[in-house]
Design a protein around this motif. Structure first.
Motif, PDB file in Angstrom:
ATOM      1  N   CYS A   1      48.207  51.109  38.666  1.00 25.30           N
ATOM      2  CA  CYS A   1      48.059  49.662  38.413  1.00 25.30           C
ATOM      3  C   CYS A   1      47.332  49.328  37.129  1.00 25.30           C
ATOM      4  O   CYS A   1      47.420  48.194  36.646  1.00 25.30           O
ATOM      5  N   GLY A   2      46.572  50.284  36.560  1.00 24.53           N
ATOM      6  CA  GLY A   2      45.806  49.973  35.356  1.00 24.53           C
ATOM      7  C   GLY A   2      44.852  48.815  35.595  1.00 24.53           C
ATOM      8  O   GLY A   2      44.218  48.730  36.646  1.00 24.53           O
ATOM      9  N   PRO A   3      44.749  47.868  34.661  1.00 19.24           N
ATOM     10  CA  PRO A   3      43.843  46.732  34.840  1.00 19.24           C
ATOM     11  C   PRO A   3      44.397  45.642  35.739  1.00 19.24           C
ATOM     12  O   PRO A   3      43.832  44.551  35.813  1.00 19.24           O
ATOM     13  N   GLY A   4      45.494  45.918  36.430  1.00 20.60           N
ATOM     14  CA  GLY A   4      45.921  45.035  37.502  1.00 20.60           C
ATOM     15  C   GLY A   4      46.878  43.930  37.137  1.00 20.60           C
ATOM     16  O   GLY A   4      47.108  43.020  37.940  1.00 20.60           O
ATOM     17  N   ARG A   5      47.481  43.994  35.972  1.00 25.99           N
ATOM     18  CA  ARG A   5      48.344  42.907  35.511  1.00 25.99           C
ATOM     19  C   ARG A   5      49.444  42.575  36.519  1.00 25.99           C
ATOM     20  O   ARG A   5      49.644  41.407  36.889  1.00 25.99           O
ATOM     21  N   VAL A   6      50.171  43.576  36.988  1.00 27.64           N
ATOM     22  CA  VAL A   6      51.260  43.340  37.940  1.00 27.64           C
ATOM     23  C   VAL A   6      50.696  42.976  39.309  1.00 27.64           C
ATOM     24  O   VAL A   6      51.209  42.070  39.986  1.00 27.64           O
ATOM     25  N   SER A   7      49.643  43.635  39.719  1.00 23.71           N
ATOM     26  CA  SER A   7      49.026  43.341  41.019  1.00 23.71           C
ATOM     27  C   SER A   7      48.585  41.889  41.117  1.00 23.71           C
ATOM     28  O   SER A   7      48.838  41.209  42.122  1.00 23.71           O
ATOM     29  N   HIS A   8      47.906  41.401  40.091  1.00 25.20           N
ATOM     30  CA  HIS A   8      47.422  40.020  40.117  1.00 25.20           C
ATOM     31  C   HIS A   8      48.571  39.036  40.239  1.00 25.20           C
ATOM     32  O   HIS A   8      48.519  38.091  41.044  1.00 25.20           O
ATOM     33  N   ALA A   9      49.607  39.264  39.446  1.00 32.20           N
ATOM     34  CA  ALA A   9      50.742  38.339  39.449  1.00 32.20           C
ATOM     35  C   ALA A   9      51.460  38.333  40.798  1.00 32.20           C
ATOM     36  O   ALA A   9      51.897  37.283  41.278  1.00 32.20           O
ATOM     37  N   LEU A  10      51.576  39.490  41.434  1.00 28.17           N
ATOM     38  CA  LEU A  10      52.234  39.552  42.743  1.00 28.17           C
ATOM     39  C   LEU A  10      51.360  38.928  43.828  1.00 28.17           C
ATOM     40  O   LEU A  10      51.866  38.259  44.740  1.00 28.17           O
TER      41      LEU A  10
END
Length: 215
Positions: free
Chosen positions: A57-66
């Motif tokens: 996930c790294g710094p969470g870019r995709v996680s946050h958006a989802l």
């Protein structure tokens, strides 16, 4: 004991590497770049409130958006610097860390994708592995990564893997590794906007599912 991953070797030899990575995406966001393409593509495949794993996930870019689209996300990454940023951004955007109540959630766990997923990441409706993550492994490690990814899917879950085809991990190897992991490739695209692949495509987004789902 698992040997250091390629990413760990990079960050050990260059301690500021992760900070520069974070700053790069902060800069792109400030400049108005669209950074949610992967999340939109995944969201189109999901029921609202689905269980999602962001693998690497790294710094969470995709996680946050989802999470902001109403899903319950577990972000996994080996880099504690990137995970600290992911948690801080989630807090600043008031994203819940548990699936209680209404709306989505995101929690972030340090994990090595070459090992079995933690219990919190099992039974996923969808696992997304974007950002060329699958190319940051050595030799036969991508096969192992895909095996543990498949093991963490729900019986009807899907995995979406996106990576550049010029980064040392070929389409042929990916296909073989998926087959060995029990994953069938349902569709291939050349972008996260689902453009078709051609002979000249240098990037692939593959949608996969378990070859013989149970239940």
């Amino acid at each position: 004991m698992t040997s250091p991953s390629r990413w760990e070797r990079i960050t050990t030899s260059d301690p500021d590497h992760s900070i520069r990575y974070i700053e790069r995406f902060r800069r792109l966001a400030a400049e108005g770049f669209d950074l949610d393409g992967e999340a939109r593509a995944c969201d189109a495949l999901l029921e609202r409130g689905s269980r999602v794993v962001d693998a690497g996930c790294g710094p969470g870019r995709v996680s946050h958006a989802l999470a902001e689209r109403g899903h319950h996300v577990v972000g996994l990454d080996i880099d504690p610097v990137l995970l600290k940023e992911a948690r801080a951004v989630a807090a600043s955007r008031h994203i819940a860390t548990t699936a209680d109540g209404e709306g989505g959630s995101a929690r972030f766990i340090q994990a090595d994708l070459r090992e079995p997923y933690p219990a919190e990441a099992k039974g996923a409706d969808l696992i997304v592995c974007s950002g060329n993550v699958i190319t940051f492994f050595d030799d036969d490690e991508p096969a192992q990564v895909l095996l543990y990814l498949a093991d963490a899917l729900s019986p009807t879950g899907r995995a979406v893997v996106g990576f550049g085809l010029t980064r040392g991990y070929s389409l042929e190897r990916f296909e073989a590794d998926c087959a060995a992991a029990g994953l069938s490739i349902e569709s291939r695209f050349s972008t996260w906007q689902f453009h078709p692949m051609t002979e000249d495509s240098d990037f692939m987004v593959a949608i996969t599912s378990l070859t013989s789902p149970q239940g």
